[in-house]
Enzyme design. Structure first.
Site, PDB file in Angstrom:
ATOM      1  N   THR A  12       0.789 -10.471   2.971  1.00 44.72           N
ATOM      2  CA  THR A  12       1.152 -11.362   4.074  1.00 44.72           C
ATOM      3  C   THR A  12       0.915 -12.844   3.722  1.00 44.72           C
ATOM      4  O   THR A  12       1.745 -13.700   4.017  1.00 44.72           O
ATOM      5  CB  THR A  12       0.347 -10.990   5.336  1.00 44.72           C
ATOM      6  OG1 THR A  12       0.774  -9.689   5.746  1.00 44.72           O
ATOM      7  CG2 THR A  12       0.575 -11.963   6.476  1.00 44.72           C
TER       8      THR A  12
ATOM      9  N   CYS B  96      -2.130  -5.968   0.703  1.00 49.43           N
ATOM     10  CA  CYS B  96      -1.400  -6.776   1.672  1.00 49.43           C
ATOM     11  C   CYS B  96      -0.840  -8.022   0.973  1.00 49.43           C
ATOM     12  O   CYS B  96      -1.512  -8.612   0.136  1.00 49.43           O
ATOM     13  CB  CYS B  96      -2.396  -7.173   2.763  1.00 49.43           C
ATOM     14  SG  CYS B  96      -1.870  -8.534   3.761  1.00 49.43           S
TER      15      CYS B  96
HETATM   16  P1  5GP Z   1      -8.438  -3.021   2.329  1.00 47.17           P
HETATM   17  O1  5GP Z   1      -9.681  -2.306   2.775  1.00 47.17           O
HETATM   18  O2  5GP Z   1      -7.573  -2.161   1.458  1.00 47.17           O
HETATM   19  O3  5GP Z   1      -8.729  -4.343   1.709  1.00 47.17           O
HETATM   20  O4  5GP Z   1      -7.618  -3.353   3.658  1.00 47.17           O
HETATM   21  C1  5GP Z   1      -7.165  -2.348   4.522  1.00 47.17           C
HETATM   22  C2  5GP Z   1      -6.356  -2.986   5.622  1.00 47.17           C
HETATM   23  O5  5GP Z   1      -5.209  -3.671   5.098  1.00 47.17           O
HETATM   24  C3  5GP Z   1      -5.751  -2.035   6.611  1.00 47.17           C
HETATM   25  O6  5GP Z   1      -6.683  -1.524   7.539  1.00 47.17           O
HETATM   26  C4  5GP Z   1      -4.668  -2.885   7.268  1.00 47.17           C
HETATM   27  O7  5GP Z   1      -5.185  -3.709   8.282  1.00 47.17           O
HETATM   28  C5  5GP Z   1      -4.221  -3.771   6.112  1.00 47.17           C
HETATM   29  N1  5GP Z   1      -2.936  -3.325   5.550  1.00 47.17           N
HETATM   30  C6  5GP Z   1      -2.595  -2.092   5.136  1.00 47.17           C
HETATM   31  N2  5GP Z   1      -1.337  -2.073   4.643  1.00 47.17           N
HETATM   32  C7  5GP Z   1      -0.852  -3.321   4.784  1.00 47.17           C
HETATM   33  C8  5GP Z   1       0.404  -3.937   4.473  1.00 47.17           C
HETATM   34  O8  5GP Z   1       1.319  -3.342   3.948  1.00 47.17           O
HETATM   35  N3  5GP Z   1       0.514  -5.260   4.806  1.00 47.17           N
HETATM   36  C9  5GP Z   1      -0.504  -5.953   5.388  1.00 47.17           C
HETATM   37  N4  5GP Z   1      -0.299  -7.232   5.703  1.00 47.17           N
HETATM   38  N5  5GP Z   1      -1.713  -5.412   5.654  1.00 47.17           N
HETATM   39  C10 5GP Z   1      -1.883  -4.115   5.360  1.00 47.17           C
END
Ligand code: 5GP
Length: 346
Positions: free
Chosen positions: A187, A185
């Site tokens: 953001t 992400c």
């Molecule tokens: P991880 O476990 O990889 O740290 O986080 C997974 C979460 O990242 C997902 O469930 C979703 O909420 C968030 N996420 C997935 N793809 C994106 C993206 O392209 N942008 C953002 N802002 N959040 C994402």
């Protein structure tokens, strides 16, 4: 403009303090949970870890592999209606998978069509938007809850107590918590918006539990210890993307790089995802996700064992016989990582 001075923490800023324990082995620890959801009144039993509804991890194959350990999957929203129907017709998994959707009219119409044919085989839905603070999102939750009083709704994402309360009062059973912590992400970098995930979990769990609602900590876990911290902070469920990526069960491309097998993993708001599913990035917006290559890790089985072993170990260290007891027995200690980063001593 206002500046909030309260300290906000991330997983890396704390450790869990060991406590006197009468447990002699990790095998004595039960990390499953039982819940009755506030609105749907449905019962849940399982290990409350959910694969993210990303197209790499929210797959039918992942659902099958995780079900062997009583974990479940939020399916990604890009499956076609026929394949979803076939999957739900056949699945006798416990806990049941989540059907995922956004809040557009086509998302809703597709859900209504699939649900009508799938009947009670679809019990859980995940309503997923990047920003759970909009009026449109709240309106969508009202509409969905009114039309389907007995489905379990997990929805988000938010990071503050007041919005968690609002969503629970609006009909959400499980509020999804996390803005910006995801491994792919961007953001926080693109918009400057976010909230340190551990503090978000603590504050949202407190708000939710006061109303008999639940939360799912979504994003930012990079090791089994981070899951233990999320549960210790009060999360009822934890959602994982990156930690479950790179496996055979992922619908990801394998790429060879310098003789090493890698798997592509990208954010669902990344340029790659938008190109694949929406024909490109719309002019008025920027991508808020990135594309990475992860080491290929074979079947997800070993990773699941490692994750569950880590959470059991945390329970043993603090004397929690069940996962439910973990947050009651958790004392976090702050560690100096942030200061070290600032002063370059890490
Ligand atoms: P991880 O476990 O990889 O740290 O986080 C997974 C979460 O990242 C997902 O469930 C979703 O909420 C968030 N996420 C997935 N793809 C994106 C993206 O392209 N942008 C953002 N802002 N959040 C994402």
């Amino acid at each position: 403009m206002r500046i909030e001075q309260d300290l906000k923490l991330d997983f890396k800023d704390v450790l869990i303090r060991p406590k006197r324990s009468t447990l002699t082995s990790r095998s004595e620890v039960d990390i499953s949970r039982d819940f009755v959801f506030l609105h749907s009144r449905r019962k849940y039993h399982g290990i409350p870890v959910i694969a993210a509804n990303m197209d790499a991890t929210g797959t039918f194959e992942m659902a099958q592999a995780l079900a062997r350990h009583q974990l479940c999957v939020a399916l990604h929203k890009h499956y076609g209606e026929a394949e979803l129907l076939a999957f739900f017709a056949e699945q006798a998994m416990s806990p049941a998978s989540f059907y995922s959707m956004g809040i557009t009219a086509p998302d809703y119409d597709k859900f209504c069509r699939v649900k009508k044919l799938a009947g009670d085989t679809i019990q859980n839905v995940c309503v997923d938007v990047a920003n759970g603070y909009t009026k449109a999102f709240v309106g969508f939750i009202h509409k969905l809850r009114a039309a389907y009083p007995d489905i379990t709704i997990m929805a988000g994402n938010v990071v503050t107590g007041e919005m968690t309360e609002e969503l629970i009062l609006d009909g959400v059973d499980i509020v999804k918590v996390g803005i910006g912590p995801g491994s792919v992400c961007t953001t926080r970098r693109m918009s400057g918006v976010g909230y340190p995930q551990l503090s978000a979990i603590i504050e949202c769990a407190d708000a939710a539990h006061g109303l008999h609602g639940l939360i799912c900590a979504d994003g930012g876990c990079t090791s089994p210890g981070d899951l233990a911290k999320a549960f210790g902070a009060g999360a009822d469920f934890v959602m994982l993307g990156g930690m479950l990526a790179g496996h055979d069960e992922c619908a990801s491309e394998i790429v060879e790089q310098d003789g090493v097998r890698k798997m592509r993993f990208y954010g669902m708001s990344s340029r790659e995802a938008m190109k694949k599913y929406a024909g490109g990035v719309a002019e008025y917006r920027a991508a808020e996700g990135k594309d990475v290559l992860l080491d290929y890790r074979g079947p997800v089985e070993n990773t699941v064992q490692e994750i569950l072993g880590g959470v059991r170990s945390a329970c043993t260290y603090v004397g929690a016989r069940t996962l439910k007891e973990l947050s009651k027995r958790t004392t976090f200690i702050r560690v100096t990582q942030q200061l070290n980063e600032v002063f370059g001593q890490a």
